[in-house]
Design an enzyme around this catalytic site. Structure first.
Site, short mmCIF file in Angstrom:
data_model
loop_
_atom_site.label_atom_id
_atom_site.label_comp_id
_atom_site.label_asym_id
_atom_site.label_seq_id
_atom_site.Cartn_x
_atom_site.Cartn_y
_atom_site.Cartn_z
N GLY A 10 0.80 -0.96 0.09
CA GLY A 10 0.46 0.04 0.21
C GLY A 10 0.76 1.11 0.22
O GLY A 10 2.04 1.30 -0.04
N ASN A 32 -3.16 -8.41 1.29
CA ASN A 32 -3.94 -9.07 0.14
C ASN A 32 -4.97 -8.72 -1.40
O ASN A 32 -5.64 -8.57 -1.82
CB ASN A 32 -5.28 -9.32 0.67
CG ASN A 32 -6.18 -7.67 1.35
OD1 ASN A 32 -5.99 -7.00 0.75
ND2 ASN A 32 -7.44 -7.27 1.62
N ASN A 35 -6.40 -2.85 -2.08
CA ASN A 35 -6.84 -1.46 -2.47
C ASN A 35 -4.98 -1.16 -3.13
O ASN A 35 -4.07 -0.51 -2.56
CB ASN A 35 -6.57 -0.24 -1.39
CG ASN A 35 -7.34 0.57 -1.25
OD1 ASN A 35 -7.26 0.82 -2.63
ND2 ASN A 35 -6.74 1.67 0.34
N ASP A 58 -5.15 -12.26 3.53
CA ASP A 58 -5.54 -11.78 3.28
C ASP A 58 -5.51 -11.90 5.55
O ASP A 58 -6.05 -13.23 6.04
CB ASP A 58 -7.12 -12.22 3.28
CG ASP A 58 -8.30 -10.68 3.93
OD1 ASP A 58 -7.95 -10.59 5.15
OD2 ASP A 58 -8.74 -10.51 2.69
N SER A 124 -3.98 7.03 13.52
CA SER A 124 -4.09 8.80 13.10
C SER A 124 -4.83 9.01 13.68
O SER A 124 -5.40 9.05 14.77
CB SER A 124 -5.28 8.60 11.84
OG SER A 124 -6.06 9.30 11.45
N THR A 126 -6.88 11.07 13.92
CA THR A 126 -8.33 11.19 13.72
C THR A 126 -9.12 10.84 15.38
O THR A 126 -9.68 11.16 15.58
CB THR A 126 -9.08 10.42 12.72
OG1 THR A 126 -10.72 11.10 12.62
CG2 THR A 126 -8.83 8.82 12.67
N TYR A 149 -14.58 4.81 9.91
CA TYR A 149 -12.81 4.34 10.11
C TYR A 149 -11.83 4.85 10.95
O TYR A 149 -11.37 3.88 11.43
CB TYR A 149 -12.33 5.12 8.71
CG TYR A 149 -11.01 5.06 8.74
CD1 TYR A 149 -9.98 4.43 8.66
CD2 TYR A 149 -10.40 6.71 8.97
CE1 TYR A 149 -8.83 4.67 8.50
CE2 TYR A 149 -9.26 7.07 9.07
CZ TYR A 149 -8.26 6.24 8.90
OH TYR A 149 -6.97 6.58 8.92
N LYS A 153 -9.89 2.97 14.27
CA LYS A 153 -8.87 3.17 15.20
C LYS A 153 -8.24 3.38 16.65
O LYS A 153 -7.35 3.52 16.80
CB LYS A 153 -8.09 4.69 14.15
CG LYS A 153 -7.82 4.23 12.82
CD LYS A 153 -6.23 3.65 12.72
CE LYS A 153 -6.23 3.61 11.04
NZ LYS A 153 -5.36 2.10 10.77
N TYR A 177 -0.86 9.50 12.06
CA TYR A 177 -0.33 10.17 11.30
C TYR A 177 -1.19 11.54 11.20
O TYR A 177 -2.64 11.20 11.13
CB TYR A 177 -0.23 9.45 10.01
CG TYR A 177 0.09 7.83 9.86
CD1 TYR A 177 1.32 7.74 10.81
CD2 TYR A 177 -0.41 7.12 9.31
CE1 TYR A 177 1.74 6.26 10.78
CE2 TYR A 177 0.13 6.01 9.27
CZ TYR A 177 0.87 5.16 9.66
OH TYR A 177 1.69 4.43 9.97
N ASN A 179 -1.26 14.17 7.96
CA ASN A 179 -1.77 13.63 6.18
C ASN A 179 -0.79 13.71 5.58
O ASN A 179 -0.04 14.21 4.90
CB ASN A 179 -2.38 14.95 5.69
CG ASN A 179 -3.65 14.83 6.10
OD1 ASN A 179 -4.03 16.16 6.99
ND2 ASN A 179 -5.20 15.64 5.49
N ASN A 199 -9.45 12.47 -0.96
CA ASN A 199 -8.34 13.05 -0.12
C ASN A 199 -7.82 14.45 -1.08
O ASN A 199 -7.69 14.93 -2.84
CB ASN A 199 -7.08 12.30 0.60
CG ASN A 199 -7.81 11.63 1.41
OD1 ASN A 199 -7.89 10.12 0.50
ND2 ASN A 199 -8.93 12.13 1.80
N1 UFG Z 1 -10.40 19.32 1.00
C1 UFG Z 1 -10.70 20.07 -0.35
N2 UFG Z 1 -11.09 19.23 -1.34
C2 UFG Z 1 -11.11 18.02 -1.78
C3 UFG Z 1 -10.63 17.35 -0.74
C4 UFG Z 1 -10.17 18.06 0.18
O1 UFG Z 1 -10.91 21.18 0.06
O2 UFG Z 1 -11.57 17.67 -2.70
C5 UFG Z 1 -9.77 19.67 2.09
C6 UFG Z 1 -10.75 19.33 3.28
O3 UFG Z 1 -11.48 20.25 3.46
C7 UFG Z 1 -9.02 19.50 4.26
C8 UFG Z 1 -8.46 19.74 3.48
O4 UFG Z 1 -8.61 19.49 2.10
O5 UFG Z 1 -9.34 21.31 5.17
C9 UFG Z 1 -7.40 18.05 3.64
O6 UFG Z 1 -8.41 16.90 3.11
P1 UFG Z 1 -8.02 15.57 2.83
O7 UFG Z 1 -10.12 14.90 2.95
O8 UFG Z 1 -6.83 15.36 2.55
O9 UFG Z 1 -7.30 15.15 5.11
P2 UFG Z 1 -8.66 15.24 5.99
O10 UFG Z 1 -7.80 15.72 6.50
O11 UFG Z 1 -9.94 15.05 5.74
O12 UFG Z 1 -7.73 13.57 6.41
C10 UFG Z 1 -7.69 13.18 6.92
C11 UFG Z 1 -6.94 11.83 6.60
C12 UFG Z 1 -7.61 10.77 7.33
C13 UFG Z 1 -7.98 11.27 8.38
C14 UFG Z 1 -8.25 12.05 8.95
C15 UFG Z 1 -8.86 13.13 10.05
O13 UFG Z 1 -6.89 11.18 5.47
O14 UFG Z 1 -7.34 9.84 7.24
O15 UFG Z 1 -7.09 12.88 8.11
O16 UFG Z 1 -7.36 12.66 10.80
F1 UFG Z 1 -8.76 9.93 8.62
#
Ligand code: UFG
Length: 331
Positions: A10, A32, A35, A58, A124, A126, A149, A153, A177, A179, A199
Protein backbone atom coordinates in the site's frame (compact mmCIF):
# COMPACT_ATOMS: atom_id res chain seq x y z
CA UNK A 1 15.88 -7.78 12.12
CA UNK A 2 13.19 -9.78 10.37
CA UNK A 3 10.13 -7.57 10.05
CA UNK A 4 6.67 -8.50 8.85
CA UNK A 5 4.86 -5.63 7.13
CA UNK A 6 1.11 -6.08 6.65
CA UNK A 7 -0.28 -3.95 3.84
CA UNK A 8 3.29 -3.66 2.57
CA UNK A 9 2.25 -2.90 -1.00
CA UNK A 10 0.00 0.00 0.00
CA UNK A 11 0.89 3.69 -0.03
CA UNK A 12 2.57 4.06 3.36
CA UNK A 13 3.51 0.38 3.66
CA UNK A 14 5.51 0.34 0.43
CA UNK A 15 7.51 3.45 1.34
CA UNK A 16 8.22 1.92 4.74
CA UNK A 17 9.48 -1.30 3.11
CA UNK A 18 12.02 0.81 1.18
CA UNK A 19 13.30 2.53 4.33
CA UNK A 20 13.47 -0.74 6.29
CA UNK A 21 15.40 -2.42 3.48
CA UNK A 22 17.83 0.53 3.34
CA UNK A 23 18.68 -0.16 6.99
CA UNK A 24 19.41 -3.80 6.08
CA UNK A 25 16.37 -5.30 7.70
CA UNK A 26 14.87 -8.44 6.20
CA UNK A 27 11.31 -7.58 5.20
CA UNK A 28 8.42 -9.98 4.65
CA UNK A 29 5.36 -8.47 3.01
CA UNK A 30 1.73 -9.49 3.39
CA UNK A 31 -0.93 -7.83 1.26
CA UNK A 32 -4.32 -8.97 -0.05
CA UNK A 33 -4.11 -6.57 -3.06
CA UNK A 34 -7.51 -5.10 -2.17
CA UNK A 35 -6.22 -1.56 -2.44
CA UNK A 36 -2.82 -2.11 -4.06
CA UNK A 37 -1.27 -3.70 -7.11
CA UNK A 38 1.24 -6.49 -7.46
CA UNK A 39 3.42 -4.27 -9.71
CA UNK A 40 4.43 -2.40 -6.55
CA UNK A 41 6.46 -5.43 -5.51
CA UNK A 42 8.53 -5.25 -8.68
CA UNK A 43 9.04 -1.52 -8.19
CA UNK A 44 10.15 -2.07 -4.59
CA UNK A 45 12.75 -4.48 -5.90
CA UNK A 46 13.88 -1.93 -8.51
CA UNK A 47 14.25 0.81 -5.90
CA UNK A 48 16.05 -1.26 -3.28
CA UNK A 49 17.86 -3.86 -5.43
CA UNK A 50 16.53 -6.48 -3.00
CA UNK A 51 14.00 -9.29 -3.19
CA UNK A 52 11.16 -9.56 -0.75
CA UNK A 53 9.28 -12.60 0.42
CA UNK A 54 5.64 -11.86 -0.42
CA UNK A 55 2.43 -13.50 0.75
CA UNK A 56 -0.84 -12.63 -0.93
CA UNK A 57 -2.91 -13.14 2.16
CA UNK A 58 -5.97 -11.65 3.81
CA UNK A 59 -5.48 -11.22 7.54
CA UNK A 60 -9.08 -12.30 8.07
CA UNK A 61 -7.99 -15.78 7.01
CA UNK A 62 -6.33 -16.91 10.21
CA UNK A 63 -5.04 -20.22 8.88
CA UNK A 64 -3.24 -18.61 5.97
CA UNK A 65 -1.87 -15.92 8.23
CA UNK A 66 -0.52 -18.48 10.66
CA UNK A 67 1.41 -20.13 7.82
CA UNK A 68 3.45 -16.92 7.47
CA UNK A 69 4.47 -17.15 11.12
CA UNK A 70 5.22 -20.89 10.87
CA UNK A 71 7.49 -20.37 7.88
CA UNK A 72 9.45 -17.34 9.14
CA UNK A 73 11.21 -16.36 12.34
CA UNK A 74 9.71 -12.91 12.69
CA UNK A 75 11.06 -10.39 15.21
CA UNK A 76 8.48 -7.64 14.89
CA UNK A 77 5.40 -6.57 12.97
CA UNK A 78 4.36 -3.27 11.43
CA UNK A 79 0.62 -3.32 10.78
CA UNK A 80 -0.70 -1.12 7.97
CA UNK A 81 -3.34 -3.39 6.42
CA UNK A 82 -6.83 -1.96 6.72
CA UNK A 83 -9.56 -0.06 4.95
CA UNK A 84 -8.98 3.68 5.10
CA UNK A 85 -11.58 5.67 3.17
CA UNK A 86 -13.38 7.96 5.59
CA UNK A 87 -16.47 8.56 3.39
CA UNK A 88 -16.87 4.90 2.44
CA UNK A 89 -16.69 3.94 6.11
CA UNK A 90 -19.71 6.16 6.83
CA UNK A 91 -21.69 4.30 4.16
CA UNK A 92 -20.42 0.81 5.01
CA UNK A 93 -19.60 0.82 8.74
CA UNK A 94 -19.94 -2.94 9.22
CA UNK A 95 -17.49 -3.63 6.44
CA UNK A 96 -14.97 -1.35 8.17
CA UNK A 97 -15.50 -2.73 11.66
CA UNK A 98 -15.38 -6.31 10.49
CA UNK A 99 -12.32 -5.92 8.27
CA UNK A 100 -10.14 -3.65 10.39
CA UNK A 101 -10.92 -5.20 13.76
CA UNK A 102 -10.97 -8.90 12.81
CA UNK A 103 -7.71 -8.57 10.85
CA UNK A 104 -5.96 -6.93 13.77
CA UNK A 105 -7.30 -9.41 16.31
CA UNK A 106 -6.17 -12.37 14.19
CA UNK A 107 -2.74 -10.84 13.80
CA UNK A 108 -2.30 -10.14 17.52
CA UNK A 109 -3.57 -13.58 18.52
CA UNK A 110 -1.08 -15.28 16.25
CA UNK A 111 1.76 -13.01 17.35
CA UNK A 112 0.91 -13.88 20.95
CA UNK A 113 0.89 -17.60 20.15
CA UNK A 114 4.33 -17.36 18.54
CA UNK A 115 5.73 -15.16 21.31
CA UNK A 116 6.33 -12.15 19.02
CA UNK A 117 5.56 -9.05 21.04
CA UNK A 118 6.94 -6.09 19.13
CA UNK A 119 4.18 -4.26 17.30
CA UNK A 120 3.95 -0.95 15.45
CA UNK A 121 0.44 0.24 14.65
CA UNK A 122 -0.61 2.63 11.95
CA UNK A 123 -3.03 5.00 13.67
CA UNK A 124 -4.33 8.43 12.75
CA UNK A 125 -4.76 11.95 14.11
CA UNK A 126 -8.48 11.31 13.68
CA UNK A 127 -8.44 9.55 17.09
CA UNK A 128 -8.18 12.97 18.78
CA UNK A 129 -11.70 13.83 17.61
CA UNK A 130 -12.37 17.51 18.09
CA UNK A 131 -10.35 18.49 21.16
CA UNK A 132 -11.03 22.23 20.81
CA UNK A 133 -7.39 23.21 20.24
CA UNK A 134 -5.43 23.09 17.00
CA UNK A 135 -1.99 21.79 18.01
CA UNK A 136 -2.36 18.15 18.99
CA UNK A 137 -0.16 16.60 21.66
CA UNK A 138 -0.29 12.89 22.47
CA UNK A 139 -1.52 13.50 26.01
CA UNK A 140 -4.81 14.95 24.73
CA UNK A 141 -6.03 11.37 24.64
CA UNK A 142 -8.65 9.94 22.35
CA UNK A 143 -11.81 11.82 21.55
CA UNK A 144 -14.78 10.96 19.38
CA UNK A 145 -13.53 10.08 15.88
CA UNK A 146 -15.69 11.54 13.13
CA UNK A 147 -16.15 8.31 11.12
CA UNK A 148 -16.36 4.53 11.54
CA UNK A 149 -12.89 4.37 9.97
CA UNK A 150 -11.58 6.61 12.77
CA UNK A 151 -13.46 4.60 15.37
CA UNK A 152 -11.69 1.41 14.23
CA UNK A 153 -8.38 3.20 14.98
CA UNK A 154 -9.66 4.19 18.46
CA UNK A 155 -10.86 0.65 19.21
CA UNK A 156 -7.58 -0.91 18.10
CA UNK A 157 -5.58 1.54 20.22
CA UNK A 158 -7.72 0.55 23.22
CA UNK A 159 -7.33 -3.14 22.36
CA UNK A 160 -3.55 -2.69 22.40
CA UNK A 161 -3.69 -0.99 25.79
CA UNK A 162 -5.74 -3.87 27.20
CA UNK A 163 -3.34 -6.38 25.69
CA UNK A 164 -0.36 -4.70 27.32
CA UNK A 165 -2.22 -4.52 30.64
CA UNK A 166 -2.72 -8.29 30.51
CA UNK A 167 0.90 -9.00 29.55
CA UNK A 168 3.49 -6.31 30.02
CA UNK A 169 6.15 -7.99 27.94
CA UNK A 170 4.58 -6.36 24.85
CA UNK A 171 6.40 -3.44 23.16
CA UNK A 172 3.82 -1.43 21.27
CA UNK A 173 4.27 1.79 19.31
CA UNK A 174 1.19 3.59 18.09
CA UNK A 175 1.96 6.10 15.35
CA UNK A 176 -0.67 8.76 14.77
CA UNK A 177 -0.32 10.11 11.27
CA UNK A 178 -1.39 13.55 10.17
CA UNK A 179 -1.96 13.96 6.39
CA UNK A 180 0.36 11.63 4.43
CA UNK A 181 1.12 12.87 0.90
CA UNK A 182 3.99 12.86 -1.61
CA UNK A 183 5.69 9.90 -3.25
CA UNK A 184 9.09 8.26 -3.52
CA UNK A 185 11.46 10.47 -5.52
CA UNK A 186 12.04 7.66 -8.05
CA UNK A 187 8.43 8.11 -9.23
CA UNK A 188 8.02 4.32 -8.99
CA UNK A 189 5.75 4.16 -5.94
CA UNK A 190 3.11 6.58 -4.71
CA UNK A 191 -0.55 6.88 -3.85
CA UNK A 192 -2.99 5.21 -6.20
CA UNK A 193 -6.53 5.69 -4.88
CA UNK A 194 -9.32 3.65 -6.47
CA UNK A 195 -11.81 5.74 -8.43
CA UNK A 196 -12.35 9.44 -7.75
CA UNK A 197 -10.05 10.54 -4.92
CA UNK A 198 -11.48 11.91 -1.68
CA UNK A 199 -8.29 13.42 -0.31
CA UNK A 200 -6.92 16.75 -1.37
CA UNK A 201 -3.50 15.91 -2.85
CA UNK A 202 -4.63 12.99 -5.05
CA UNK A 203 -7.47 15.21 -6.28
CA UNK A 204 -5.10 18.07 -7.11
CA UNK A 205 -2.96 15.67 -9.15
CA UNK A 206 -5.93 14.41 -11.17
CA UNK A 207 -6.99 17.99 -11.94
CA UNK A 208 -3.45 19.06 -12.87
CA UNK A 209 -3.15 16.11 -15.25
CA UNK A 210 -6.53 16.83 -16.85
CA UNK A 211 -8.17 13.60 -15.67
CA UNK A 212 -10.61 15.61 -13.54
CA UNK A 213 -11.91 19.02 -14.46
CA UNK A 214 -12.02 21.03 -11.28
CA UNK A 215 -11.02 20.83 -7.64
CA UNK A 216 -13.77 21.76 -5.19
CA UNK A 217 -12.33 23.70 -2.28
CA UNK A 218 -14.55 22.77 0.66
CA UNK A 219 -15.23 26.14 2.29
CA UNK A 220 -13.39 29.46 2.44
CA UNK A 221 -15.20 30.79 5.47
CA UNK A 222 -13.22 29.01 8.19
CA UNK A 223 -11.53 31.11 10.88
CA UNK A 224 -8.13 30.70 9.21
CA UNK A 225 -5.98 33.35 7.45
CA UNK A 226 -7.30 32.58 3.95
CA UNK A 227 -10.55 30.97 5.10
CA UNK A 228 -9.68 27.44 3.87
CA UNK A 229 -8.99 24.40 6.03
CA UNK A 230 -5.57 23.88 7.58
CA UNK A 231 -3.85 20.48 7.91
CA UNK A 232 -0.39 19.10 8.59
CA UNK A 233 0.84 17.47 5.36
CA UNK A 234 3.67 14.99 5.83
CA UNK A 235 5.84 13.53 3.06
CA UNK A 236 5.34 9.77 2.97
CA UNK A 237 9.12 9.17 2.96
CA UNK A 238 9.48 11.12 6.21
CA UNK A 239 6.55 9.15 7.58
CA UNK A 240 8.17 5.86 6.53
CA UNK A 241 11.40 6.85 8.30
CA UNK A 242 9.35 7.43 11.46
CA UNK A 243 8.46 3.73 11.44
CA UNK A 244 12.10 2.69 11.21
CA UNK A 245 12.91 4.93 14.19
CA UNK A 246 9.92 3.62 16.15
CA UNK A 247 11.20 0.08 15.69
CA UNK A 248 14.77 1.00 16.62
CA UNK A 249 13.66 2.76 19.80
CA UNK A 250 10.97 0.26 20.72
CA UNK A 251 10.39 -0.14 24.43
CA UNK A 252 8.06 -1.91 26.80
CA UNK A 253 4.60 -0.44 27.12
CA UNK A 254 2.18 1.28 24.79
CA UNK A 255 3.89 4.37 23.39
CA UNK A 256 2.13 6.98 21.26
CA UNK A 257 3.78 9.29 18.77
CA UNK A 258 2.39 11.99 16.52
CA UNK A 259 3.99 11.85 13.09
CA UNK A 260 3.52 15.24 11.49
CA UNK A 261 5.59 18.23 10.48
CA UNK A 262 4.20 20.56 13.13
CA UNK A 263 3.21 23.09 10.46
CA UNK A 264 -0.29 23.91 9.31
CA UNK A 265 -0.89 24.50 5.59
CA UNK A 266 -4.16 25.72 4.08
CA UNK A 267 -5.90 24.21 1.05
CA UNK A 268 -5.08 27.28 -1.05
CA UNK A 269 -1.44 27.31 0.09
CA UNK A 270 -1.10 23.71 -1.05
CA UNK A 271 -2.78 24.44 -4.40
CA UNK A 272 -0.60 27.53 -4.97
CA UNK A 273 2.63 25.74 -4.05
CA UNK A 274 1.73 22.82 -6.32
CA UNK A 275 1.14 25.20 -9.24
CA UNK A 276 4.34 27.12 -8.63
CA UNK A 277 6.70 24.19 -8.08
CA UNK A 278 5.40 22.20 -11.03
CA UNK A 279 4.46 25.03 -13.33
CA UNK A 280 0.97 23.63 -13.90
CA UNK A 281 -2.55 24.97 -13.46
CA UNK A 282 -4.98 23.54 -10.91
CA UNK A 283 -8.49 24.75 -11.68
CA UNK A 284 -10.60 25.12 -8.59
CA UNK A 285 -13.85 26.54 -7.34
CA UNK A 286 -14.92 27.25 -3.80
CA UNK A 287 -17.96 25.24 -2.65
CA UNK A 288 -19.60 24.67 0.75
CA UNK A 289 -17.88 23.02 3.69
CA UNK A 290 -17.62 19.22 3.77
CA UNK A 291 -19.49 17.54 6.64
CA UNK A 292 -17.27 16.49 9.50
CA UNK A 293 -14.25 18.64 8.52
CA UNK A 294 -12.44 20.64 11.18
CA UNK A 295 -11.13 24.14 10.41
CA UNK A 296 -7.57 23.56 11.50
CA UNK A 297 -5.23 21.12 13.20
CA UNK A 298 -1.61 20.11 13.11
CA UNK A 299 0.82 17.99 15.10
CA UNK A 300 3.01 18.83 18.00
CA UNK A 301 5.74 16.38 16.92
CA UNK A 302 8.15 17.13 19.79
CA UNK A 303 7.65 13.76 21.52
CA UNK A 304 8.81 11.93 18.39
CA UNK A 305 11.82 14.25 18.21
CA UNK A 306 12.75 13.77 21.87
CA UNK A 307 12.15 10.03 22.12
CA UNK A 308 12.68 8.72 18.59
CA UNK A 309 15.09 11.35 17.29
CA UNK A 310 12.74 11.79 14.33
CA UNK A 311 11.48 14.86 12.55
CA UNK A 312 10.31 15.64 9.05
CA UNK A 313 13.02 16.71 6.62
CA UNK A 314 11.08 17.27 3.41
CA UNK A 315 9.45 20.59 2.54
CA UNK A 316 6.06 21.39 1.05
CA UNK A 317 7.90 21.98 -2.24
CA UNK A 318 9.40 18.44 -2.08
CA UNK A 319 5.92 17.07 -1.43
CA UNK A 320 4.45 18.86 -4.46
CA UNK A 321 7.33 17.98 -6.77
CA UNK A 322 7.45 14.27 -5.81
CA UNK A 323 3.67 13.88 -6.03
CA UNK A 324 3.61 15.35 -9.53
CA UNK A 325 6.61 13.31 -10.62
CA UNK A 326 4.75 10.14 -9.62
CA UNK A 327 1.58 11.23 -11.42
CA UNK A 328 3.50 12.00 -14.63
CA UNK A 329 5.35 8.68 -14.45
CA UNK A 330 2.10 6.76 -14.10
CA UNK A 331 -0.15 8.39 -16.66
N1 UFG B 1 -10.34 19.33 0.68
C1 UFG B 1 -10.87 20.13 -0.32
N2 UFG B 1 -11.25 19.54 -1.48
C2 UFG B 1 -11.13 18.20 -1.71
C3 UFG B 1 -10.58 17.39 -0.70
C4 UFG B 1 -10.21 17.99 0.49
O1 UFG B 1 -10.99 21.34 -0.16
O2 UFG B 1 -11.51 17.73 -2.80
C5 UFG B 1 -9.88 19.95 1.93
C6 UFG B 1 -10.59 19.43 3.17
O3 UFG B 1 -11.75 20.19 3.42
C7 UFG B 1 -9.50 19.61 4.23
C8 UFG B 1 -8.20 19.41 3.47
O4 UFG B 1 -8.53 19.60 2.11
O5 UFG B 1 -9.50 20.95 4.70
C9 UFG B 1 -7.63 18.00 3.62
O6 UFG B 1 -8.62 17.03 3.31
P1 UFG B 1 -8.26 15.50 3.05
O7 UFG B 1 -9.53 14.81 2.64
O8 UFG B 1 -7.10 15.39 2.15
O9 UFG B 1 -7.77 15.00 4.48
P2 UFG B 1 -8.53 15.02 5.88
O10 UFG B 1 -7.75 15.95 6.74
O11 UFG B 1 -9.97 15.21 5.77
O12 UFG B 1 -8.35 13.47 6.26
C10 UFG B 1 -7.18 13.04 6.84
C11 UFG B 1 -6.85 11.59 6.51
C12 UFG B 1 -7.85 10.65 7.14
C13 UFG B 1 -8.05 10.96 8.58
C14 UFG B 1 -8.40 12.42 8.73
C15 UFG B 1 -8.61 12.83 10.15
O13 UFG B 1 -6.83 11.39 5.13
O14 UFG B 1 -7.36 9.33 7.04
O15 UFG B 1 -7.34 13.20 8.19
O16 UFG B 1 -7.39 12.86 10.83
F1 UFG B 1 -9.03 10.22 9.12
Amino acid sequence: MKILVTGGLGFIGSHTVVELAKENNEVIIIDNLYNSKIDVLENLEKITGKNFKFYECDLKNKEELEKVFKENEIDSVIHFAGYKAVGESVKKPLMYYSNNLVSTMNLLEIMDKYGIKKFVFSSSATVYGNPGIVKYTEDLGRGQASSPYGTTKCIIEKMLEDLYFSDNTWNISILRYFNPVGAHESGLIGEEPNGIPNNLMPYIMKVASGKLEMLSVFGNDYPTPDGTGIRDYIHVVDLAKGHVKALEKMKEGVNYYNLGSGKGVSVLELVNTFEKVNNVKVNYKVVGRRDGDLAEYYADPSKALNELNWKTEKTLEDICRDSWNYEKNNK
